[in-house]
Design an enzyme around this catalytic site. Structure first.
Site, mmCIF file in Angstrom:
data_model
loop_
_atom_site.group_PDB
_atom_site.id
_atom_site.type_symbol
_atom_site.label_atom_id
_atom_site.label_comp_id
_atom_site.label_asym_id
_atom_site.label_seq_id
_atom_site.Cartn_x
_atom_site.Cartn_y
_atom_site.Cartn_z
ATOM 1 N N GLY A 11 38.725 8.326 102.682
ATOM 2 C CA GLY A 11 38.485 7.553 104.050
ATOM 3 C C GLY A 11 36.731 7.106 104.035
ATOM 4 N N SER A 12 36.452 6.789 102.692
ATOM 5 C CA SER A 12 35.023 5.990 102.637
ATOM 6 C C SER A 12 34.904 4.765 103.169
ATOM 7 C CB SER A 12 34.582 6.037 101.435
ATOM 8 O OG SER A 12 35.119 5.084 100.458
ATOM 9 N N ASN A 13 36.108 3.991 103.214
ATOM 10 C CA ASN A 13 35.990 2.479 103.692
ATOM 11 C C ASN A 13 36.234 2.587 105.399
ATOM 12 O OD1 ASN A 13 35.961 0.175 101.668
ATOM 13 N ND2 ASN A 13 37.288 1.930 100.648
ATOM 14 N N LYS A 65 56.925 5.113 100.215
ATOM 15 C CA LYS A 65 57.129 4.190 101.143
ATOM 16 C C LYS A 65 57.371 4.804 102.708
ATOM 17 C CE LYS A 65 62.208 4.246 100.654
ATOM 18 N NZ LYS A 65 63.551 3.334 100.220
ATOM 19 N N MET A 92 48.350 4.569 101.006
ATOM 20 C CA MET A 92 48.955 4.606 99.753
ATOM 21 C C MET A 92 50.545 4.567 99.902
ATOM 22 S SD MET A 92 46.161 3.944 98.390
ATOM 23 C CE MET A 92 46.717 3.903 96.362
ATOM 24 N N ARG A 93 51.199 3.794 100.807
ATOM 25 C CA ARG A 93 52.436 3.847 100.962
ATOM 26 C C ARG A 93 52.948 2.038 101.388
ATOM 27 N NH1 ARG A 93 55.741 8.245 102.609
ATOM 28 N NH2 ARG A 93 54.279 10.030 102.092
ATOM 29 N N HIS A 111 42.346 -3.945 98.650
ATOM 30 C CA HIS A 111 42.816 -3.735 97.382
ATOM 31 C C HIS A 111 41.883 -3.656 96.080
ATOM 32 C CE1 HIS A 111 45.775 -2.860 94.205
ATOM 33 N NE2 HIS A 111 45.264 -3.876 93.621
#
Ligand code: GAR
Length: 190
Positions: A11-13, A65, A92-93, A111
């Site tokens: 969660g750094s972003n 997914k 990441m899904r 990305h």
């Protein structure tokens, strides 16, 4: 502009977005919720740190997914937060039509490569192993094509001779932490 952040990792972003909001650098955007598909993800700790609603949402039954019952739970949780923008910050899904239609035109993704190069998993490792000298990060609108939606902005990261993968990861995060809040700010001021 109400933001919902989805993430699967440390969660750094998401933290960079929340820091930008705190510092008054996020324009008219404010984070209203943070959701994760991983119960132990670091991103969920940001809820307490920044006093924002955060929760694990069960993504089952699929591993990679978001479809079926898990997709329905995510649609319900995100809808309840009434977002104007859904930000995928290390989520990441792969998203499927149900979720994309529920928040049509409102989903953006970060990305770690200069798309259209190195889409998919491990964009940083892919670029490093390929030996390119210039890589970077991309923020794009999300469509059904994985990492294929319209590009909103990009930042360049140079790979210098002697850089290790770890050094590149660090540089990438620095670039991402500047790019993503800046794009959100611009979108909020449109
Ligand atoms: C970021 O590097 C982001 O670009 C990447 O996951 C990391 C999340 O880090 N996303 C993807 O690879 C999406 N395909 P964070 O949890 O520290 O923000």
């Amino acid at each position: 502009m109400r933001l919902v952040i989805l993430g699967s990792g440390r969660g750094s972003n998401a933290a960079a977005i929340l820091e930008a909001e705190k510092a008054g650098r996020l324009g008219r955007a404010r984070v209203v919720a943070v959701f994760s598909d991983q119960p132990a993800a670091g991103i969920l700790a940001l809820g307490e740190r920044f006093a924002v609603n955060s929760a694990f949402v069960d993504p089952a039954p699929f591993k990679t997914k978001l479809e079926g019952a898990g997709e329905a739970r995510f649609i319900a949780a995100v809808s309840a937060a009434q977002p104007d923008l859904v930000v995928l910050a290390g989520f990441m899904r792969v998203l499927k039509p149900g979720f994309l239609q529920a928040f049509s035109g409102k989903i953006i993704n970060l990305h770690p490569s200069l798309l259209p190069s190195f889409p998919g998993l491990d964009g940083i490792g892919q670029a490093f192993r390929r030996g390119v000298k210039i890589t970077g990060c991309t923020v794009h609108s999300v469509t059904l094509e994985v990492d294929g939606g319209p590009i909103l902005d990009q930042a360049v990261v140079r790979i210098e001779t002697g850089d290790t993968l770890e050094m590149l990861v660090e540089k990438m995060h620095t670039a991402e932490h500047a790019l993503l809040p800046a794009v959100i700010r611009r979108l909020s001021e449109r």
